[in-house]
Design a protein around this motif. Structure first.
Motif, mmCIF file in Angstrom:
data_model
loop_
_atom_site.group_PDB
_atom_site.id
_atom_site.type_symbol
_atom_site.label_atom_id
_atom_site.label_comp_id
_atom_site.label_asym_id
_atom_site.label_seq_id
_atom_site.Cartn_x
_atom_site.Cartn_y
_atom_site.Cartn_z
ATOM 1 N N LEU A 44 0.815 -1.212 0.000
ATOM 2 C CA LEU A 44 0.000 0.000 0.000
ATOM 3 C C LEU A 44 0.852 1.267 0.000
ATOM 4 O O LEU A 44 0.331 2.353 -0.175
ATOM 5 C CB LEU A 44 -0.954 0.002 1.196
ATOM 6 N N GLN A 45 2.147 1.123 0.181
ATOM 7 C CA GLN A 45 3.054 2.271 0.158
ATOM 8 C C GLN A 45 3.379 2.688 -1.277
ATOM 9 O O GLN A 45 3.557 3.839 -1.555
ATOM 10 C CB GLN A 45 4.341 1.941 0.925
ATOM 11 N N GLY A 46 3.462 1.729 -2.163
ATOM 12 C CA GLY A 46 3.774 2.043 -3.552
ATOM 13 C C GLY A 46 4.861 1.132 -4.079
ATOM 14 O O GLY A 46 5.293 0.196 -3.397
ATOM 15 N N PRO A 47 5.365 1.416 -5.276
ATOM 16 C CA PRO A 47 6.340 0.521 -5.900
ATOM 17 C C PRO A 47 7.768 0.681 -5.373
ATOM 18 O O PRO A 47 8.669 0.022 -5.852
ATOM 19 C CB PRO A 47 6.263 0.912 -7.380
ATOM 20 N N ASP A 48 7.987 1.536 -4.382
ATOM 21 C CA ASP A 48 9.331 1.746 -3.846
ATOM 22 C C ASP A 48 9.821 0.478 -3.156
ATOM 23 O O ASP A 48 9.163 -0.063 -2.286
ATOM 24 C CB ASP A 48 9.310 2.909 -2.847
ATOM 25 N N MET A 49 11.007 0.010 -3.537
ATOM 26 C CA MET A 49 11.557 -1.209 -2.967
ATOM 27 C C MET A 49 12.454 -0.943 -1.763
ATOM 28 O O MET A 49 13.039 -1.858 -1.207
ATOM 29 C CB MET A 49 12.352 -1.980 -4.033
ATOM 30 N N GLY A 50 12.557 0.305 -1.326
ATOM 31 C CA GLY A 50 13.411 0.645 -0.197
ATOM 32 C C GLY A 50 12.925 0.059 1.113
ATOM 33 O O GLY A 50 13.710 -0.186 2.026
ATOM 34 N N ASN A 51 11.631 -0.169 1.229
ATOM 35 C CA ASN A 51 11.046 -0.699 2.456
ATOM 36 C C ASN A 51 10.844 -2.201 2.409
ATOM 37 O O ASN A 51 10.186 -2.759 3.278
ATOM 38 C CB ASN A 51 9.707 -0.017 2.739
ATOM 39 N N PHE A 52 11.390 -2.845 1.409
ATOM 40 C CA PHE A 52 11.172 -4.283 1.229
ATOM 41 C C PHE A 52 11.590 -5.111 2.450
ATOM 42 O O PHE A 52 10.819 -5.982 2.887
ATOM 43 C CB PHE A 52 11.899 -4.771 -0.024
ATOM 44 N N PRO A 53 12.761 -4.874 3.062
ATOM 45 C CA PRO A 53 13.128 -5.683 4.235
ATOM 46 C C PRO A 53 12.160 -5.504 5.406
ATOM 47 O O PRO A 53 11.842 -6.468 6.104
ATOM 48 C CB PRO A 53 14.528 -5.182 4.602
ATOM 49 N N VAL A 54 11.679 -4.290 5.607
ATOM 50 C CA VAL A 54 10.724 -4.051 6.698
ATOM 51 C C VAL A 54 9.398 -4.741 6.403
ATOM 52 O O VAL A 54 8.789 -5.353 7.283
ATOM 53 C CB VAL A 54 10.517 -2.536 6.919
ATOM 54 N N ALA A 55 8.955 -4.681 5.154
ATOM 55 C CA ALA A 55 7.707 -5.343 4.773
ATOM 56 C C ALA A 55 7.820 -6.854 4.958
ATOM 57 O O ALA A 55 6.899 -7.495 5.472
ATOM 58 C CB ALA A 55 7.348 -5.007 3.329
ATOM 59 N N MET A 56 8.947 -7.425 4.587
ATOM 60 C CA MET A 56 9.129 -8.868 4.759
ATOM 61 C C MET A 56 9.267 -9.242 6.232
ATOM 62 O O MET A 56 8.849 -10.333 6.642
ATOM 63 C CB MET A 56 10.343 -9.358 3.973
ATOM 64 N N SER A 57 9.800 -8.353 7.044
ATOM 65 C CA SER A 57 9.823 -8.589 8.491
ATOM 66 C C SER A 57 8.397 -8.636 9.039
ATOM 67 O O SER A 57 8.084 -9.453 9.906
ATOM 68 C CB SER A 57 10.613 -7.491 9.202
ATOM 69 N N GLY A 58 7.533 -7.762 8.521
ATOM 70 C CA GLY A 58 6.125 -7.798 8.904
ATOM 71 C C GLY A 58 5.469 -9.114 8.530
ATOM 72 O O GLY A 58 4.670 -9.669 9.284
ATOM 73 N N MET A 59 5.837 -9.649 7.382
ATOM 74 C CA MET A 59 5.285 -10.938 6.971
ATOM 75 C C MET A 59 5.795 -12.055 7.876
ATOM 76 O O MET A 59 5.050 -12.985 8.188
ATOM 77 C CB MET A 59 5.653 -11.216 5.501
ATOM 78 N N ALA A 60 7.049 -11.962 8.320
ATOM 79 C CA ALA A 60 7.582 -12.965 9.251
ATOM 80 C C ALA A 60 6.863 -12.897 10.596
ATOM 81 O O ALA A 60 6.559 -13.930 11.202
ATOM 82 C CB ALA A 60 9.082 -12.760 9.437
ATOM 83 N N VAL A 61 6.556 -11.688 11.060
ATOM 84 C CA VAL A 61 5.802 -11.530 12.311
ATOM 85 C C VAL A 61 4.398 -12.100 12.136
ATOM 86 O O VAL A 61 3.848 -12.736 13.046
ATOM 87 C CB VAL A 61 5.771 -10.042 12.744
ATOM 88 N N PHE A 62 3.798 -11.892 10.973
ATOM 89 C CA PHE A 62 2.482 -12.462 10.686
ATOM 90 C C PHE A 62 2.522 -13.990 10.767
ATOM 91 O O PHE A 62 1.638 -14.616 11.372
ATOM 92 C CB PHE A 62 2.012 -12.014 9.303
#
Length: 101
Positions: free
Chosen positions: A64-82
């Motif tokens: 939902l942030q957009g196509p920027d890949m700079g936050n990819f590690p944080v987003a994947m950390s969120g998926m690991a927490v999920f």
């Protein structure tokens, strides 16, 4: 369209948080097919709360942030927490361990 997705995601996360807090504080789980499988509702509530935090992090930092890949590690950390939250929910379906005194 993005605003609609943001509002819908926030609504789903809020409902999940309310249901998990209800399970933690009172032991109540919403009626449904899987309710009978949950043997420890408080553990299920903690798992749901962790899962909501993880998927919220993933959604609002990732897709939902957009196509920027700079936050990819944080987003994947969120998926690991999920995934950790789902594991905790799965543990709530097993009987509690007996401890010997």
């Amino acid at each position: 369209m993005r605003d609609v997705l943001d509002i819908l995601a926030a609504l789903v996360l809020a409902i999940g948080a309310v249901l998990s807090v209800a399970a933690i504080t009172t032991g109540w789980i919403a009626p449904g097919r899987g309710r009978a499988k949950v043997l420890r509702p408080r553990v299920w509530g903690y798992g749901t709360l962790v899962a909501m935090a993880g998927i919220g992090t993933y959604l609002f930092v990732g897709p939902l942030q957009g196509p920027d890949m700079g936050n990819f590690p944080v987003a994947m950390s969120g998926m690991a927490v999920f995934a950790a939250g789902l594991y905790i929910q799965r543990q709530a379906m097993k009987p509690a361990r007996k401890t010997s005194s």
